[in-house]
Write an enzyme that holds these catalytic residues in place. Sequence first.
Site, mmCIF file in Angstrom:
data_model
loop_
_atom_site.group_PDB
_atom_site.id
_atom_site.type_symbol
_atom_site.label_atom_id
_atom_site.label_comp_id
_atom_site.label_asym_id
_atom_site.label_seq_id
_atom_site.Cartn_x
_atom_site.Cartn_y
_atom_site.Cartn_z
ATOM 1 N N ARG A 1 12.955 -48.389 42.268
ATOM 2 C CA ARG A 1 11.885 -48.029 41.344
ATOM 3 C C ARG A 1 11.199 -46.775 41.847
ATOM 4 O O ARG A 1 11.130 -46.545 43.042
ATOM 5 C CB ARG A 1 10.845 -49.149 41.289
ATOM 6 N N TYR B 1 13.683 -37.936 49.793
ATOM 7 C CA TYR B 1 12.468 -37.627 49.033
ATOM 8 C C TYR B 1 11.891 -36.303 49.518
ATOM 9 O O TYR B 1 12.127 -35.886 50.652
ATOM 10 C CB TYR B 1 11.405 -38.704 49.250
ATOM 11 N N ARG C 1 5.082 -42.394 50.094
ATOM 12 C CA ARG C 1 3.683 -41.992 49.909
ATOM 13 C C ARG C 1 2.794 -42.482 51.045
ATOM 14 O O ARG C 1 1.777 -41.858 51.359
ATOM 15 C CB ARG C 1 3.167 -42.488 48.556
ATOM 16 N N ASP D 1 7.301 -45.010 41.396
ATOM 17 C CA ASP D 1 5.955 -45.312 40.897
ATOM 18 C C ASP D 1 5.595 -44.438 39.700
ATOM 19 O O ASP D 1 6.174 -43.369 39.507
ATOM 20 C CB ASP D 1 4.916 -44.990 41.984
#
Lengths: 239, 239
Positions: B59, B119, B185, B61
């Site tokens: 997933r 990322y 994050r 966010d």
Amino acid sequence: MDTIEQPGESRVWKLVLAYDGTEFHGWQVQPDRVTVQGELRNALARVTGEEVLPQGSGRTDAGVHALGQVASFALAAPIPEANLARALNRTLPDSIRVLSAARVTRDFHARHSAKSKTYEYRIFRGEICPPWQARYVYALHAPLDVNAMQRAAARVRGEYDFTSFAASDPDRLERGSTGGSPDPRTLVGTFLEVGRGNLRETEIPAILESRARERAGPTAPARGLFLVDVDYASCDTVS
Amino acid sequence: MDTIEQPGESRVWKLVLAYDGTEFHGWQVQPDRVTVQGELRNALARVTGEEVLPQGSGRTDAGVHALGQVASFALAAPIPEANLARALNRTLPDSIRVLSAARVTRDFHARHSAKSKTYEYRIFRGEICPPWQARYVYALHAPLDVNAMQRAAARVRGEYDFTSFAASDPDRLERGSTGGSPDPRTLVGTFLEVGRGNLRETEIPAILESRARERAGPTAPARGLFLVDVDYASCDTVS
């Protein structure tokens, strides 16, 4: 050098603004609509406590972006130049930025004092338009004869009555710019017709002479258009 | 080379997707919310008439972007590879693009087969963030000790129990990735605390060992995060 000012004398300001027009109903204040002018007016009220309606160099349509829109207004409060831009940027949404704020001579007016405006229209020619460019380009896969488009553009250089290239939408017809200025989206839409082979570039002079909007091409999408900058006589800024 | 297929055999597909996450409630389908997975499911239904729920590599966010998210699903219809991407891109919103669509071996699964993910986190350091970058960066004017942040990042290289760097939001806790993977994050939020001088990079090993999420820094804003790509064993694609 500081100038001596009378108490109560209002100060005229010139702002240079960048904005992403996607989520605004254009520049001009409208009831119950979010507009760039309205957001700027609200931010000025919050920052200064003064109710002023900033004047733009001209309206931009819904979805049209600006790299260097110019706005002017008068404020009574003696605000240091460096502070106003910073305070407005803290208050405005991220999609509107004040690039500079400067005191200018009292007769400066963002629209009346403008000498010329520069627009840019961005067409994305690749197969897959990246999502982060989609709001800022017209993605067009069809073949385009770019050389013919350049020749068509050369045919409108100069001073003409641009009635044929005025905005077609009645709501857009009374655009703020000086009489006879063409609508950039109508020009681009017409050049695209040339690029697609639907119109010959040699027909452009006849379209100009006809002063008939229906002779020009369709209006190009707003998302590809940027108001790049507005030129003024250089003596307007207070030093 | 074509392979001989049994009638009715379903074909497994691997899509690589780019998206602007700003206007989606994340990847995962949710009732009454616009999500990337939901939009892709709807587009697949319109294009193929088949009801399939594409599986993502994990997933993302709400507000997180993807340069190369991967999704897999099986279709019964024998669609040519070149056609599926094009048909989906005509149907999907501009903010989601299918970069490639390929037939893969039957055991391929976007999440289970993933070996690693990359990322990228983008921080804008200038004074004025241009409106067209605002959705894709974390604009941060405060001074940052970038060298200390690099040293902090070096301290988490390797295999660890990353419980301290898990997502703090309960809704985000059960993220799809393999057990022990850190939340990007949370990592960035912790490195930013080091950059701001609120945390010493030498404290990172103790935070890792504590396995206590409250020891790590706050969650960095979603808008700066991009899922760049997902790596798989190279033998998964049907040639």
